[in-house]
Design an enzyme around this catalytic site. Structure first.
Site, short mmCIF file in Angstrom:
data_model
loop_
_atom_site.label_atom_id
_atom_site.label_comp_id
_atom_site.label_asym_id
_atom_site.label_seq_id
_atom_site.Cartn_x
_atom_site.Cartn_y
_atom_site.Cartn_z
N ASP A 177 0.81 -1.22 0.00
CA ASP A 177 0.00 0.00 0.00
C ASP A 177 0.84 1.27 0.00
O ASP A 177 0.42 2.30 0.53
CB ASP A 177 -0.97 0.03 1.21
CG ASP A 177 -1.76 -1.24 1.32
OD1 ASP A 177 -2.28 -1.68 0.29
OD2 ASP A 177 -1.85 -1.79 2.44
N LYS B 110 2.36 2.19 -5.09
CA LYS B 110 3.11 1.69 -6.26
C LYS B 110 2.32 1.94 -7.54
O LYS B 110 2.89 2.27 -8.58
CB LYS B 110 3.36 0.19 -6.15
CG LYS B 110 4.27 -0.20 -5.01
CD LYS B 110 4.39 -1.70 -4.89
CE LYS B 110 3.15 -2.42 -4.40
NZ LYS B 110 2.73 -2.16 -3.03
N GLY C 167 -4.26 -4.43 -4.17
CA GLY C 167 -5.34 -3.50 -4.47
C GLY C 167 -4.79 -2.20 -5.04
O GLY C 167 -3.91 -1.59 -4.44
N HIS C 168 -5.23 -1.85 -6.24
CA HIS C 168 -4.80 -0.59 -6.83
C HIS C 168 -6.04 0.19 -7.24
O HIS C 168 -6.95 -0.38 -7.83
CB HIS C 168 -4.00 -0.82 -8.12
CG HIS C 168 -2.74 -1.57 -7.92
ND1 HIS C 168 -1.72 -1.14 -7.12
CD2 HIS C 168 -2.32 -2.74 -8.44
CE1 HIS C 168 -0.74 -2.01 -7.16
NE2 HIS C 168 -1.08 -2.99 -7.94
N GLN D 291 2.07 -6.00 -3.01
CA GLN D 291 2.48 -6.12 -1.60
C GLN D 291 3.79 -5.34 -1.37
O GLN D 291 3.99 -4.33 -2.02
CB GLN D 291 2.64 -7.60 -1.19
CG GLN D 291 1.32 -8.35 -1.09
CD GLN D 291 0.81 -8.86 -2.40
OE1 GLN D 291 1.53 -9.45 -3.17
NE2 GLN D 291 -0.47 -8.64 -2.69
#
Ligand code: IMP
Length: 433
Positions: free
Chosen positions: A13, A16, A40-41, A225
Site C-alpha cells: 500500500d 506503487k 489493491g490498486h 504487496q
C-alpha cells in the site's frame, strides 16, 4: 530501455500503482510478477475510477500490454470481473492486450475456503490474510500439485483435474478444519466456463518479455504487496506467500538479472500496515488518526481489498535500509509527503535498542523485531501546504531536510515525491530513461 522494477519498500500500500502509472508512459509491457488478487490498486483514467486487484494497473495506459507472469496466482473469477469492469469503462482488455503465463497457478474456491479455515485455526495467532486463498494456492504450487493456467488448454482433462482437486481439498476441509465441503462438480463446471473464455489470453510471457527487451523496449515489472511481506525477507510468519521483492520479478517473469535497469523502491513518507505482525513504530491516538485519515477520501488509509483501517506509524529507516539491501534500489520514491504538513516534530526511527544496546541495523533481520525498541530522531516539521509543489525548490527547507535525512540513512537517491492524490501532484527529481 530494459527492465525497470517498481517494488513496495514497506508492508504494501505504498502507492506503487501511481508510480507504475507514471512510468508506464514509456513502457510497452507492464507485468505483474507475484501475488494475486490480494493486491489493491485504485486506477484513475480520465473521469473513471477502477479498483483493480489482479490486472496490472499499467494496463490503464492504452499503449501497453499487460502480463500476468508465472509467479502470479490467478483467480479467474476476479480476472473476468476486472476485464468486464475495464471494458465497460472503455479500456480494452482483449487477448492481444493481456497475456497470462501458462506457468501461473490458479486459485480455486478450495484455496479460499482453506485460507479461511487456516486463519480460524490459528486463532489469536492469525496472520490477518486477505482471505483470497493466496497462501493455500502457493502451498499447492510448492507441493507440486498446483493447477497451472496451461491446464485450461485441455478442457476435458482440466475439468477432471478441478474436480479431483476439490475432492482432495474437501478431505482437508472436513477432516482437519471442520469446515463445509465444496461441490466438486459445480466448481469444475464453473472453471470449465472460465477456461473457455481465458484460453486466448494464454501466451509464453517470458518469451514475449525477452523479445521486447531484445529490441530495446521498456518492460515495467509491477510489484504487489511489499518487501516486509516477502515470504523470505519479510516479517515472517506475518507475510504473504510470494516474493514481492525485486529479485522475485526475475523468477516471477522468467527474465535474467542482466536486463534490470532501475529498481524503484516505493515508500510512504510514514509507514502503514494491514493485518497482524510487528510494527515497532506504530502509533495510536490522535497522531494515528491524523496520518490515517477518516476514510472519507479514497486515499485515506483503509485497505483497497479488505476495507480494513490500516495501522500507521513513523517512518522506520532501519527497515527501509533493510529493504534497500534486499532489493538494491537505484531510486526511492516517497509518497504521501503532503500528509506530514503541520506535524511537528516528525519522528524518524534510526536505530533499535535492546538491553541498553543501540543497533543501527536489526541484528537478525526482522527476527524477534518486537523485542527491540525504536530509537527516534526528531526533525522539525513544516507548516506549509506542499500539494502544489512541482520541483525540489518548491518544497520547504524542513521538508527537504526530512528527505535528505532519509536519503542519507537509506543510501539511495529519492527520485520522486508525491504531494497529493492527483497524477500531476508529483515532485520529480529524476527521470527514467
Ligand atoms: P495474504 O497475502 O492474503 O495471505 O495475506 C498475508 C498478509 O499480507 C496479511 O497481513 C495481509 O494483510 C497482507 N497483504 C497481502 N496483500 C497485501 C497488499 O496488497 N497490501 C497490504 N497488505 C497486504
Amino acid at each position: 530501455m530494459p527492465l525497470d522494477i517498481v517494488v513496495g519498500a514497506q508492508w504494501g500500500d505504498e502507492g506503487k500503482g501511481r508510480m507504475v502509472d507514471l512510468f508506464a508512459e514509456k513502457a510497452s509491457i507492464v507485468a505483474r510478477y507475484s501475488g494475486g488478487d490480494n493486491a489493491g490498486h485504485t486506477v484513475t483514467v480520465g473521469e473513471q475510477i477502477f479498483k483493480l486487484h489482479l490486472v496490472p494497473s499499467g494496463l490503464a495506459r492504452p499503449h501497453t500490454i499487460g502480463v500476468l507472469g508465472n509467479g502470479v496466482v490467478v483467480n479467474p473469477n476476479t480476472l473476468l470481473k476486472e476485464i468486464k469492469q475495464l471494458e465497460e469503462g472503455g479500456v480494452s482488455v482483449s487477448p492481444d492486450r493481456l497475456k497470462i503465463s501458462p506457468a501461473a497457478h490458479l486459485i480455486t474456491p478450495a484455496h479460499r475456503a482453506l485460507d479461511a479455515a487456516q486463519e480460524a485455526m490459528r486463532g489469536k495467532d492469525s496472520i490477518g490474510t486477505t482471505m483470497r486463498g493466496i497462501g493455500p494456492a502457493y502451498m499447492d504450487k510448492t507441493a507440486r500439485h498446483g493447477i497451472r493456467v496451461a491446464e485450461m488448454l485441455d478442457e476435458e482433462a482440466f475439468a477432471d483435474r478441478i474436480e479431483a482437486h476439490i475432492k482432495a481439498a474437501n478431505r482437508l476441509l472436513t477432516g482437519i478444519y471442520d469446515a463445509e465441503p465444496l461441490d466438486a462438480k459445480v466448481v469444475a463446471a464453473e472453471y470449465l466456463a472460465y477456461a473457455r473464455i481465458l484460453t486466448p489470453y494464454i501466451a509464453d510471457t517470458s518469451r514475449m518479455i525477452g523479445e521486447a527487451l531484445q529490441v530495446g523496449e521498456k518492460v515495467l515489472a509491477e510489484g504487489a504487496q511489499g518487501t516486509l511481506l516477502d515470504l523470505d525477507h519479510g516479517t515472517y510468519p506475518y507475510v504473504t506467500s510470494s516474493n514481492p521483492t525485486a529479485p522475485g520479478a526475475l523468477i516471477g517473469l522468467g527474465v535474467g538479472p542482466t536486463w534490470v535497469n532501475e529498481v524503484i523502491g516505493v515508500a510512504k513518507a510514514f509507514q502503514t500496515r494491514v493485518g497482524e505482525g510487528g510494527f515497532p513504530t506504530e502509533l495510536d491516538g490522535e497522531m494515528a488518526t491524523q496520518l490515517r485519515g477518516t476514510g472519507t477520501n479514497p486515499w485515506d488509509e483503509f485497505g483497497t481489498t479488505t476495507g480494513r483501517p490500516r495501522r500507521v506509524g513513523w517512518l522506520d529507516l532501519v527497515l527501509l535500509r533493510y529493504a534497500m539491501r534486499v532489493n538494491g534500489f537505484t531510486h526511492l520514491t516517497l509518497t504521501k509527503m503532503d500528509i506530514l504538513s503541520g506535524i511537528n516534530p516528525i519522528r524518524l526511527c534510526v536505530g533499535y535498542k535492546r538491553n541498553g544496546v543501540v543497533y543501527p541495523d536489526l541484528p537478525l533481520g526482522t527476527y524477534q523485531m518486537d523485542a527491540y525498541y525504536p530509537v527516534y530522531e526528531d526533525l522539525p516539521g513544516w507548516e506549509e501546504d506542499i500539494q502544489s509543489a512541482q520541483k525540489w525548490e518548491d518544497l520547504p527547507v524542513k521538508c527537504q531536510n526530512y528527505v535528505l535525512r532519509i536519503q542519507d540513512v537509506v543510501g539511495a537517491p529519492v527520485g520522486w515525491i508525491s504531494v497529493g492524490p492527483e497524477r500531476e501532484q508529483m515532485v520529480r527529481m529524476a527521470e527514467l530513461e
